[in-house]
Design a protein around this motif. Structure first.
Motif, short mmCIF file in Angstrom:
data_model
loop_
_atom_site.label_atom_id
_atom_site.label_comp_id
_atom_site.label_asym_id
_atom_site.label_seq_id
_atom_site.Cartn_x
_atom_site.Cartn_y
_atom_site.Cartn_z
N PHE A 44 0.84 -1.19 0.00
CA PHE A 44 0.00 0.00 0.00
C PHE A 44 0.88 1.24 0.00
O PHE A 44 1.75 1.39 0.85
N THR A 45 0.64 2.12 -0.95
CA THR A 45 1.40 3.36 -0.99
C THR A 45 0.51 4.58 -0.83
O THR A 45 0.99 5.71 -0.82
N ASP A 46 -0.81 4.36 -0.68
CA ASP A 46 -1.69 5.47 -0.31
C ASP A 46 -2.50 5.05 0.89
O ASP A 46 -3.51 4.34 0.77
N MET A 47 -2.08 5.47 2.06
CA MET A 47 -2.72 5.06 3.30
C MET A 47 -4.05 5.78 3.52
O MET A 47 -4.84 5.38 4.36
N ALA A 48 -4.28 6.84 2.78
CA ALA A 48 -5.49 7.63 3.01
C ALA A 48 -6.64 7.28 2.07
O ALA A 48 -7.76 7.72 2.26
N PHE A 49 -6.34 6.50 1.04
CA PHE A 49 -7.35 6.23 0.02
C PHE A 49 -8.30 5.13 0.47
O PHE A 49 -7.87 4.03 0.79
N GLU A 50 -9.61 5.45 0.48
CA GLU A 50 -10.60 4.44 0.83
C GLU A 50 -11.23 3.94 -0.47
O GLU A 50 -11.62 4.73 -1.34
N VAL A 51 -11.30 2.64 -0.60
CA VAL A 51 -11.92 2.05 -1.79
C VAL A 51 -13.35 2.57 -1.91
O VAL A 51 -14.08 2.62 -0.92
N TRP A 77 4.86 -1.55 -10.48
CA TRP A 77 5.92 -0.77 -9.85
C TRP A 77 6.83 -0.04 -10.83
O TRP A 77 7.29 1.09 -10.53
N GLY A 78 7.04 -0.64 -11.98
CA GLY A 78 8.01 -0.09 -12.93
C GLY A 78 7.72 1.35 -13.34
O GLY A 78 8.65 2.12 -13.59
N ILE A 79 6.44 1.73 -13.39
CA ILE A 79 6.12 3.08 -13.84
C ILE A 79 5.78 4.02 -12.69
O ILE A 79 5.35 5.15 -12.91
N LEU A 80 6.00 3.57 -11.48
CA LEU A 80 5.62 4.38 -10.32
C LEU A 80 6.81 4.79 -9.45
O LEU A 80 6.88 5.92 -8.97
N VAL A 81 7.71 3.85 -9.22
CA VAL A 81 8.68 4.03 -8.15
C VAL A 81 9.67 5.18 -8.36
O VAL A 81 10.19 5.73 -7.39
N ASP A 82 9.93 5.54 -9.59
CA ASP A 82 10.88 6.63 -9.81
C ASP A 82 10.22 7.99 -9.62
O ASP A 82 10.90 9.01 -9.61
N ARG A 83 8.91 7.98 -9.44
CA ARG A 83 8.19 9.25 -9.35
C ARG A 83 7.77 9.63 -7.94
O ARG A 83 7.07 10.63 -7.74
N TYR A 84 8.16 8.84 -6.95
CA TYR A 84 7.68 9.11 -5.60
C TYR A 84 8.02 10.53 -5.12
O TYR A 84 7.18 11.20 -4.52
N GLU A 85 9.24 10.96 -5.39
CA GLU A 85 9.61 12.31 -4.93
C GLU A 85 8.77 13.37 -5.64
O GLU A 85 8.33 14.34 -5.02
N GLU A 86 8.51 13.14 -6.91
CA GLU A 86 7.67 14.06 -7.68
C GLU A 86 6.25 14.07 -7.10
O GLU A 86 5.62 15.12 -6.95
N MET A 87 5.77 12.90 -6.71
CA MET A 87 4.43 12.83 -6.10
C MET A 87 4.41 13.62 -4.80
O MET A 87 3.47 14.37 -4.54
N MET A 88 5.45 13.45 -3.98
CA MET A 88 5.49 14.14 -2.70
C MET A 88 5.54 15.64 -2.91
O MET A 88 5.02 16.42 -2.11
N GLU A 89 6.16 16.05 -4.01
CA GLU A 89 6.29 17.46 -4.33
C GLU A 89 4.96 18.07 -4.76
O GLU A 89 4.61 19.17 -4.37
N ASN A 90 4.23 17.32 -5.59
CA ASN A 90 3.07 17.90 -6.27
C ASN A 90 1.71 17.46 -5.77
O ASN A 90 0.72 18.14 -6.06
N TYR A 91 1.64 16.32 -5.08
CA TYR A 91 0.33 15.79 -4.74
C TYR A 91 0.23 15.46 -3.27
O TYR A 91 0.94 16.02 -2.45
N HIS A 92 -0.69 14.57 -2.92
CA HIS A 92 -0.93 14.22 -1.52
C HIS A 92 -1.64 12.88 -1.48
O HIS A 92 -2.26 12.46 -2.47
N PRO A 93 -1.59 12.21 -0.34
CA PRO A 93 -2.30 10.92 -0.22
C PRO A 93 -3.81 11.13 -0.33
O PRO A 93 -4.33 12.21 -0.07
N ASP A 151 -4.43 7.16 -7.41
CA ASP A 151 -4.16 6.93 -8.83
C ASP A 151 -2.70 7.21 -9.18
O ASP A 151 -1.84 7.13 -8.31
N HIS A 152 -2.43 7.54 -10.43
CA HIS A 152 -1.04 7.71 -10.84
C HIS A 152 -0.37 8.85 -10.09
O HIS A 152 0.85 8.90 -10.01
N ARG A 153 -1.15 9.74 -9.52
CA ARG A 153 -0.58 10.86 -8.75
C ARG A 153 -0.11 10.38 -7.38
O ARG A 153 0.83 10.93 -6.80
N TRP A 154 -0.79 9.36 -6.84
CA TRP A 154 -0.43 8.82 -5.53
C TRP A 154 -1.06 7.44 -5.46
O TRP A 154 -2.20 7.28 -5.00
#
Lengths: 453, 453
Positions: free
Chosen positions: A226-233, A343-359, A363-366
């Motif tokens: 889980f990489t978005d702890m705030a997202f409720e299905v 994972w291949g299309i997500l893991v290199d963007r974590y810092e960018e996500m932290m910069e621009n988005y929020h939990p 989706d692709h933003r988080w």
């Protein structure tokens, strides 16, 4: 996935040969795709279909094979000192060898997950009526959910594999605790015929039938985090559906692409329908001749599928494509958020996500889930370079863990670090502190408050 | 326990020397004890005090030391192929090295767990009143409990260590799911000064203050496992107490024996009293000079304690013995069941238990918790022979796991086997099946049913 129970891999040669010829093609394709991506940014969701197609193209080149031997076949080490307190020289195979032969199934009988049940909806609703203290809804729009995952009862062949299984289960425990979801960690092989990825089928059936109070069973692979702890299905979205998987209608029904959906993370409603689809799904699973032959059918019938024995994911694509009218209306192929995120299309963007988005976006933003398909940290050989996998698994874990730690005023020093640092001071009025994400006492965890005394 | 953060061990020489001289003494003592045990069988509960004293005598000979080095200090291996997919040759230390130096605490300031809070009971009860959707009681006589455990964020020095941590957390997840208890698995060192066994103090304080809805926090070591899945803690028994540990009044208050109680599994009520005792407990913890000097005091003041730095358990014995009138009335030293059960006197009797008793007793007949003190499977060196520890940990795990598996019609082939066998056939009327132990839908998991609509 319980790949460790499977037989030898078949596609390494295909993998290498294809890789060379692919490079040129990729450069051209990438140029086109980036242009299209820039011009038509599209709505938020999981990335545009053709971009995924590129990734899938790479992904499909033999990335789902299980080459390694099981522990019993390993060469025994030299005799160690029985009185030794030293774990480093201890031969674990001596303790763990299980010498009894497995019972052989009767080859003349077709495989069955269990006796046919045709009135499960009725049995279940009668039980629920008689057992109001075990409701199938635990809050408004909040079904009772059991998250099911697991791994082999044997130590991993790879020394660090168990450490990553441990971190992955801690990760799941955290998400589930926040979201009022219960966890079942399986380490038992219930049916020797259905070993490996197929082991989830007998397990799922058993849990649904044993726990009528469960409304949804959420299967999740051990290599998914889980990489978005705030997202409720969005449970309400699925009120008319029984099976929710990440995927795309076109890629399953039109292309019959073997990765048109992902069975590493899915929701299954406790229902007669679920029992029926499990029964329809199971026949390609029994290991040996059945599974091998089924594998050939799947490779022939599905797009881009490499040659290897039948896996549950390909089998589901095939089943849905072949019998769309029977199952399709109750299957929701979800691509608006990452119920499974490659994972291949997500893991290199974590810092960018932290910069621009929020939990909370999922989706692709988080991404809700980052799934390390092909890494296989428990086995001896993965489909990707080891350092890339482990480093990224640490980063994904820390990315998710930061959202837990921030509740308590801490975070990891950086995404690559085990160590944590304080980001909020202690106070003598802790209850006036609101954690930024509101995860300490989230709405999706609140209990129903009766309005009458 | 997070022993891996501690410094070098000191008592191996004492251990060996003492062992020789002890043998004769033991034979004589054992004869006397067995005679007394046979003549005065006594009531059910944990075994008679002198029998335990014998065990404790053995146990106390340097069985709580932490000799191993942390991973960063290990010799780096030879450079491995960065592009390798082979986990076997991969050098994990390259990824996991965290090179930033820790910040040094200010030696002139006395240690503090956080700003003094004196009105926590009032803050908390106000919050509970304003947040009825997060009640501190989730059923009649059923407090909201958070079980807290954890381990180091680093892979175990010993390759199989993480596998045992994984099995132990699965075991805890199972018990807690059945009993409506939430789990928090910690892998973060919140305060570098309070490393090792002391790490639980800042963590516990943080969790109590962040979660006023928690009524009881249950700390449990990573090397402790649930072996009675049916036993519900008698919460009502403790309605006038705030701290419940396994132990004996005489051994703590009269003898000041360092193992008169065990801090590997205890209950702490969320209260001002808890914050106060945490503050009183903490001062011996800060690593370095404070902890070393405190260790000497504890060895001098307590019965049978070996020479090593201050540990949280000895410190609690000392605190309670010295300040009985301050704390004693709210401390319940429980010996009627095994809130903590020393593995050495339990694991060889599992088959006898299965023959003569049943789950739900929680005591010497069927221990709630089997605690593998001294085994240290995560480290390089334990206090007991490795094979004994691992084999018995497998047996304890399987003993507990059988109680989960029986719910679903399975059990382990034997206590030493990973493999499971079916013991109850599938049926088309699964809801008519009652699992023997009534664990599928136990009373202690039922939700409150409002009698008015």
């Amino acid at each position: 996935m319980l790949e460790r129970f499977l037989g030898p891999r078949r596609v390494r040669q295909i993998h290498r040969a294809a890789r060379n010829g692919t490079v040129t093609f990729l450069c051209l394709f990438l140029t086109v795709v980036v242009l299209r991506g820039t011009i038509g940014a599209g709505k938020f969701g999981t990335p545009e279909q053709d971009f995924n197609e590129l990734r899938d193209h790479l992904y499909s080149r033999g990335r789902r094979v299980e080459p390694h031997r099981v522990l019993e076949e390993a060469q025994p080490e030299t005799e160690s000192d029985n009185q030794s307190n030293n774990y480093a020289t201890f031969d674990i195979t001596k303790i763990l060898r299980d010498d009894e032969p497995e019972e052989k199934p009767d080859p003349s009988k077709p495989y069955s997950l269990g006796p046919k049940i045709s009135d499960w909806d009725e049995q279940r609703s009668e039980w629920l009526k008689n057992n109001p203290q075990f409701p199938n809804f635990i809050g408004p729009n909040k079904p009772r959910v059991l998250l099911v995952t697991g791994s082999s009862p044997k130590p991993c062949e790879n020394p660090v594999g168990d450490h990553y299984l441990l971190k992955a289960i801690k990760n799941k425990i955290d998400y589930c605790r926040l979201h009022g979801i219960e966890v079942f960690y399986n380490m038992a092989l219930l049916d020797a015929e259905m070993a490996g990825f197929w082991a989830k089928l007998p397990l799922i059936r058993k849990l649904l039938l044993s726990h009528p109070e469960i409304e949804f069973l959420w299967w999740m692979d051990s290599d998914a985090m889980f990489t978005d702890m705030a997202f409720e299905v969005p449970w309400e979205r699925y009120k008319d559906h029984n099976f929710v998987l990440h995927g795309w209608n076109e890629m399953v029904y039109d292309q019959k692409n073997w990765i048109g959906l992902n069975t590493g993370s899915f929701l299954l409603r406790n229902s007669q329908w679920a029992l029926d689809i499990l029964d329809a799904w199971a026949p390609m699973g029994p290991k040996g001749k059945v599974r091998d032959e089924a594998g050939k059918i799947l490779t022939r019938e599905l797009k881009d599928r490499p040659v290897f024995e039948a896996d549950d994911q390909s089998a589901m694509v095939y089943l849905l494509a072949k019998e769309r009218e029977k199952w399709g209306s109750k299957v929701y192929l979800e691509s608006a958020y990452y119920l499974h995120g490659y994972w291949g299309i997500l893991v290199d963007r974590y810092e960018e996500m932290m910069e621009n988005y929020h939990p909370g976006l999922g989706d692709h933003r988080w991404p809700l889930v980052t799934h390390f398909v092909g890494c296989k940290p428990c086995g001896k050989f993965g489909d990707y370079p080891v350092e890339r996998c482990l480093r990224q698994m640490d980063r994904a874990y820390n990315f998710g863990d930061n959202q837990i730690l921030q509740m308590y005023g801490f975070e990891h020093k950086n995404l690559g670090s085990r160590r944590v640092k304080r980001v909020r001071n202690e106070t003598s009025n802790p209850l006036e502190v609101k954690d930024e994400l509101g995860l300490l006492h989230p709405a999706f965890k609140a209990v129903k408050v009766s309005t009458s005394s």
